[in-house]
Design a protein around this motif. Structure first.
Motif, PDB file in Angstrom:
ATOM      1  N   PHE A 151       0.755  -1.244   0.148  1.00  0.00           N
ATOM      2  CA  PHE A 151      -0.072   0.083  -0.029  1.00  0.00           C
ATOM      3  C   PHE A 151       0.817   1.290   0.103  1.00  0.00           C
ATOM      4  CE2 PHE A 151      -2.322  -3.403   1.904  1.00  0.00           C
ATOM      5  CZ  PHE A 151      -3.542  -3.328   1.061  1.00  0.00           C
ATOM      6  N   VAL A 152       2.082   1.198   0.746  1.00  0.00           N
ATOM      7  CA  VAL A 152       2.785   2.282   0.842  1.00  0.00           C
ATOM      8  C   VAL A 152       3.436   2.366  -0.796  1.00  0.00           C
ATOM      9  CG1 VAL A 152       5.187   3.011   1.495  1.00  0.00           C
ATOM     10  CG2 VAL A 152       3.632   2.142   3.316  1.00  0.00           C
ATOM     11  N   CYS A 153       3.748   1.303  -1.277  1.00  0.00           N
ATOM     12  CA  CYS A 153       4.091   1.652  -2.890  1.00  0.00           C
ATOM     13  C   CYS A 153       3.180   2.327  -3.558  1.00  0.00           C
ATOM     14  CB  CYS A 153       4.438  -0.017  -3.194  1.00  0.00           C
ATOM     15  SG  CYS A 153       4.762   0.174  -4.958  1.00  0.00           S
ATOM     16  N   GLU A 154       2.136   1.884  -3.659  1.00  0.00           N
ATOM     17  CA  GLU A 154       0.955   2.545  -4.348  1.00  0.00           C
ATOM     18  C   GLU A 154       0.873   4.056  -3.755  1.00  0.00           C
ATOM     19  OE1 GLU A 154      -0.589   0.744  -7.435  1.00  0.00           O
ATOM     20  OE2 GLU A 154       1.454   0.612  -6.723  1.00  0.00           O
ATOM     21  N   ALA A 155       0.935   4.500  -2.739  1.00  0.00           N
ATOM     22  CA  ALA A 155       0.856   5.908  -2.369  1.00  0.00           C
ATOM     23  C   ALA A 155       1.887   6.683  -2.764  1.00  0.00           C
ATOM     24  CB  ALA A 155       0.860   5.863  -0.839  1.00  0.00           C
ATOM     25  N   VAL A 156       3.298   5.753  -2.793  1.00  0.00           N
ATOM     26  CA  VAL A 156       4.407   6.934  -3.290  1.00  0.00           C
ATOM     27  C   VAL A 156       4.240   6.820  -4.839  1.00  0.00           C
ATOM     28  CG1 VAL A 156       7.030   6.674  -3.671  1.00  0.00           C
ATOM     29  CG2 VAL A 156       5.608   6.047  -1.510  1.00  0.00           C
ATOM     30  N   ARG A 157       3.930   5.686  -5.607  1.00  0.00           N
ATOM     31  CA  ARG A 157       3.855   5.764  -6.949  1.00  0.00           C
ATOM     32  C   ARG A 157       2.707   6.709  -7.414  1.00  0.00           C
ATOM     33  NH1 ARG A 157       1.424   3.019 -11.238  1.00  0.00           N
ATOM     34  NH2 ARG A 157      -0.309   1.761  -9.929  1.00  0.00           N
ATOM     35  N   SER A 158       1.725   6.952  -6.585  1.00  0.00           N
ATOM     36  CA  SER A 158       0.628   8.062  -6.852  1.00  0.00           C
ATOM     37  C   SER A 158       1.602   9.426  -6.857  1.00  0.00           C
ATOM     38  CB  SER A 158      -0.590   7.901  -6.049  1.00  0.00           C
ATOM     39  OG  SER A 158      -0.427   8.198  -4.774  1.00  0.00           O
ATOM     40  N   GLY A 159       2.099   9.587  -5.882  1.00  0.00           N
ATOM     41  CA  GLY A 159       3.168  10.867  -5.591  1.00  0.00           C
ATOM     42  C   GLY A 159       3.850  11.072  -6.738  1.00  0.00           C
ATOM     43  N   ILE A 160       4.577  10.091  -7.071  1.00  0.00           N
ATOM     44  CA  ILE A 160       5.516  10.195  -8.391  1.00  0.00           C
ATOM     45  C   ILE A 160       4.848  10.573  -9.391  1.00  0.00           C
ATOM     46  CG2 ILE A 160       6.874   8.822  -9.864  1.00  0.00           C
ATOM     47  CD1 ILE A 160       7.857   7.238  -7.574  1.00  0.00           C
ATOM     48  N   ASN A 161       3.622  10.056  -9.838  1.00  0.00           N
ATOM     49  CA  ASN A 161       2.941  10.346 -10.933  1.00  0.00           C
ATOM     50  C   ASN A 161       2.413  11.931 -11.005  1.00  0.00           C
ATOM     51  OD1 ASN A 161       2.912   7.571 -11.964  1.00  0.00           O
ATOM     52  ND2 ASN A 161       1.041   7.042 -11.148  1.00  0.00           N
ATOM     53  N   THR A 162       2.308  12.496  -9.788  1.00  0.00           N
ATOM     54  CA  THR A 162       1.932  14.174  -9.774  1.00  0.00           C
ATOM     55  C   THR A 162       3.204  14.942 -10.259  1.00  0.00           C
ATOM     56  OG1 THR A 162       2.630  14.291  -7.632  1.00  0.00           O
ATOM     57  CG2 THR A 162       0.359  13.552  -8.183  1.00  0.00           C
ATOM     58  N   VAL A 163       4.243  14.439 -10.378  1.00  0.00           N
ATOM     59  CA  VAL A 163       5.604  15.099 -10.646  1.00  0.00           C
ATOM     60  C   VAL A 163       5.734  15.348 -12.206  1.00  0.00           C
ATOM     61  CG1 VAL A 163       8.014  15.408 -10.406  1.00  0.00           C
ATOM     62  CG2 VAL A 163       6.964  14.399  -8.663  1.00  0.00           C
ATOM     63  N   PRO A 164       5.706  16.376 -12.774  1.00  0.00           N
ATOM     64  CA  PRO A 164       5.680  16.663 -14.087  1.00  0.00           C
ATOM     65  C   PRO A 164       6.746  15.671 -14.783  1.00  0.00           C
ATOM     66  CG  PRO A 164       5.613  18.801 -13.210  1.00  0.00           C
ATOM     67  CD  PRO A 164       5.791  17.917 -11.994  1.00  0.00           C
ATOM     68  N   VAL A 165       6.399  15.338 -16.016  1.00  0.00           N
ATOM     69  CA  VAL A 165       7.505  14.315 -16.710  1.00  0.00           C
ATOM     70  C   VAL A 165       8.576  15.401 -17.133  1.00  0.00           C
ATOM     71  CG1 VAL A 165       7.818  13.028 -18.669  1.00  0.00           C
ATOM     72  CG2 VAL A 165       5.617  12.962 -17.439  1.00  0.00           C
ATOM     73  N   GLY A 166       8.586  16.472 -17.241  1.00  0.00           N
ATOM     74  CA  GLY A 166       9.599  17.421 -17.914  1.00  0.00           C
ATOM     75  C   GLY A 166      10.643  17.428 -16.662  1.00  0.00           C
ATOM     76  N   GLN A 167      10.366  17.220 -15.345  1.00  0.00           N
ATOM     77  CA  GLN A 167      11.416  17.249 -14.429  1.00  0.00           C
ATOM     78  C   GLN A 167      12.527  16.064 -14.480  1.00  0.00           C
ATOM     79  OE1 GLN A 167      11.640  19.411 -11.531  1.00  0.00           O
ATOM     80  NE2 GLN A 167       9.590  20.371 -11.711  1.00  0.00           N
ATOM     81  N   ALA A 168      11.791  14.908 -14.695  1.00  0.00           N
ATOM     82  CA  ALA A 168      12.871  13.631 -15.245  1.00  0.00           C
ATOM     83  C   ALA A 168      13.472  13.869 -16.541  1.00  0.00           C
ATOM     84  CB  ALA A 168      11.813  12.350 -15.046  1.00  0.00           C
ATOM     85  N   GLU A 169      12.764  14.290 -17.401  1.00  0.00           N
ATOM     86  CA  GLU A 169      13.411  14.490 -18.714  1.00  0.00           C
ATOM     87  C   GLU A 169      14.789  15.348 -18.913  1.00  0.00           C
ATOM     88  OE1 GLU A 169      10.177  15.762 -21.278  1.00  0.00           O
ATOM     89  OE2 GLU A 169       9.713  13.573 -21.601  1.00  0.00           O
ATOM     90  N   ALA A 170      14.319  16.478 -17.766  1.00  0.00           N
ATOM     91  CA  ALA A 170      15.458  17.529 -17.720  1.00  0.00           C
ATOM     92  C   ALA A 170      16.643  17.070 -17.004  1.00  0.00           C
ATOM     93  CB  ALA A 170      14.881  18.803 -16.946  1.00  0.00           C
ATOM     94  N   ALA A 171      16.369  15.972 -16.046  1.00  0.00           N
ATOM     95  CA  ALA A 171      17.465  15.494 -15.101  1.00  0.00           C
ATOM     96  C   ALA A 171      18.262  14.390 -16.007  1.00  0.00           C
ATOM     97  CB  ALA A 171      16.633  14.735 -13.882  1.00  0.00           C
ATOM     98  N   ARG A 172      17.769  13.730 -16.868  1.00  0.00           N
ATOM     99  CA  ARG A 172      18.216  12.900 -17.920  1.00  0.00           C
ATOM    100  C   ARG A 172      18.885  13.731 -18.971  1.00  0.00           C
ATOM    101  NH1 ARG A 172      13.576   9.775 -17.378  1.00  0.00           N
ATOM    102  NH2 ARG A 172      12.651  10.828 -19.375  1.00  0.00           N
ATOM    103  N   SER A 173      18.631  14.659 -19.347  1.00  0.00           N
ATOM    104  CA  SER A 173      19.267  15.485 -20.079  1.00  0.00           C
ATOM    105  C   SER A 173      20.529  16.169 -19.858  1.00  0.00           C
ATOM    106  CB  SER A 173      18.406  16.730 -20.700  1.00  0.00           C
ATOM    107  OG  SER A 173      18.365  17.624 -19.899  1.00  0.00           O
ATOM    108  N   ILE A 174      20.842  16.135 -18.721  1.00  0.00           N
ATOM    109  CA  ILE A 174      22.210  16.622 -17.849  1.00  0.00           C
ATOM    110  C   ILE A 174      22.980  15.600 -17.434  1.00  0.00           C
ATOM    111  CG2 ILE A 174      21.280  18.998 -17.443  1.00  0.00           C
ATOM    112  CD1 ILE A 174      20.993  18.174 -14.613  1.00  0.00           C
TER     113      ILE A 174
END
Length: 216
Positions: free
Chosen positions: A99-122
């Motif tokens: 249940f913790v996993c799903e709560a954390v995953r739902s939080g991860i899904n609220t973070v804009p995808v552009g944040q991860a893409e910007a991190a990978r780009s550097i």
């Protein structure tokens, strides 16, 4: 009041046992839950499959059945010598981690995808992106449901009384069988003890939520 005054030491031992069981199980659940959440959003298909299987199995398995599997299954596999307390921690921690996993995953899904893409780009790796960029932001959304899960975990510890673990629910059976006190009075005091624990957990997570809101 007689039941409390006459058996204050037993109530204190049961209360502390429940607190210790809750805290230990919560720590295991949080560590496993965050790890499995990372698996579920991983770019590696095998890890995603493992995370999905973990969550599906544990979320759909009754907790009592999981207790039986741990307390009877591990010794049958040759893993003997485990204290009943740690077996209960393992069962509660693994169950709650889904249940913790799903709560954390739902939080991860609220973070804009552009944040991860910007991190990978550097040049940041997936692990660096998840740990340094995504999870700190996801925590703001995940804190409220995690608080509810920890409160549910504290109440689920009562099941451990049926597996020889010294905690509050086990005290009820002992006092009712040995001393003959009114069962309703015993339940009242035990319920108040659980309320203290759940209110404390609620206060801790409310404080965390407020601090993260200020940080936002």
């Amino acid at each position: 009041m007689n039941v409390l005054s006459d058996h204050f030491a037993e109530f204190r031992e049961g209360f502390l046992g429940t607190v210790e069981l809750t805290a230990s199980s919560a720590l295991l659940a949080l560590v496993l839950g965050i790890l499995i959440a990372g698996f579920r959003v991983s770019p590696v298909p095998a890890l995603r499959a493992f995370g999905t299987t973990w969550v599906t199995l544990l979320r759909n398995t009754p907790l009592v059945l999981l207790f039986l599997a741990v307390t009877l299954g591990l010794p049958a596999l040759g893993l003997k010598g485990w204290d009943s307390f740690w077996l209960a921690v393992l069962a509660l921690g693994c169950y709650t981690s889904a249940f913790v996993c799903e709560a954390v995953r739902s939080g991860i899904n609220t973070v804009p995808v552009g944040q991860a893409e910007a991190a990978r780009s550097i040049g940041m790796t997936f692990t660096q992106t998840l740990g340094q960029i995504v999870l700190p932001q996801a925590a703001r959304t995940a804190i409220p449901p995690l608080g509810s899960l920890m409160i549910a975990l504290a109440k689920n510890t009562a099941i451990a009384s049926g597996f020889n673990v010294a905690e509050l629910a086990a005290l009820q059976k002992q006092l009712n069988a040995d001393e003959g006190y009114n069962i309703y009075v015993i339940f009242l005091w035990i319920a108040l003890c659980y309320l203290i624990i759940t209110f404390a957990i609620s206060g801790i997570f409310r404080l965390l939520e407020n601090r993260l809101e200020v940080a936002r």
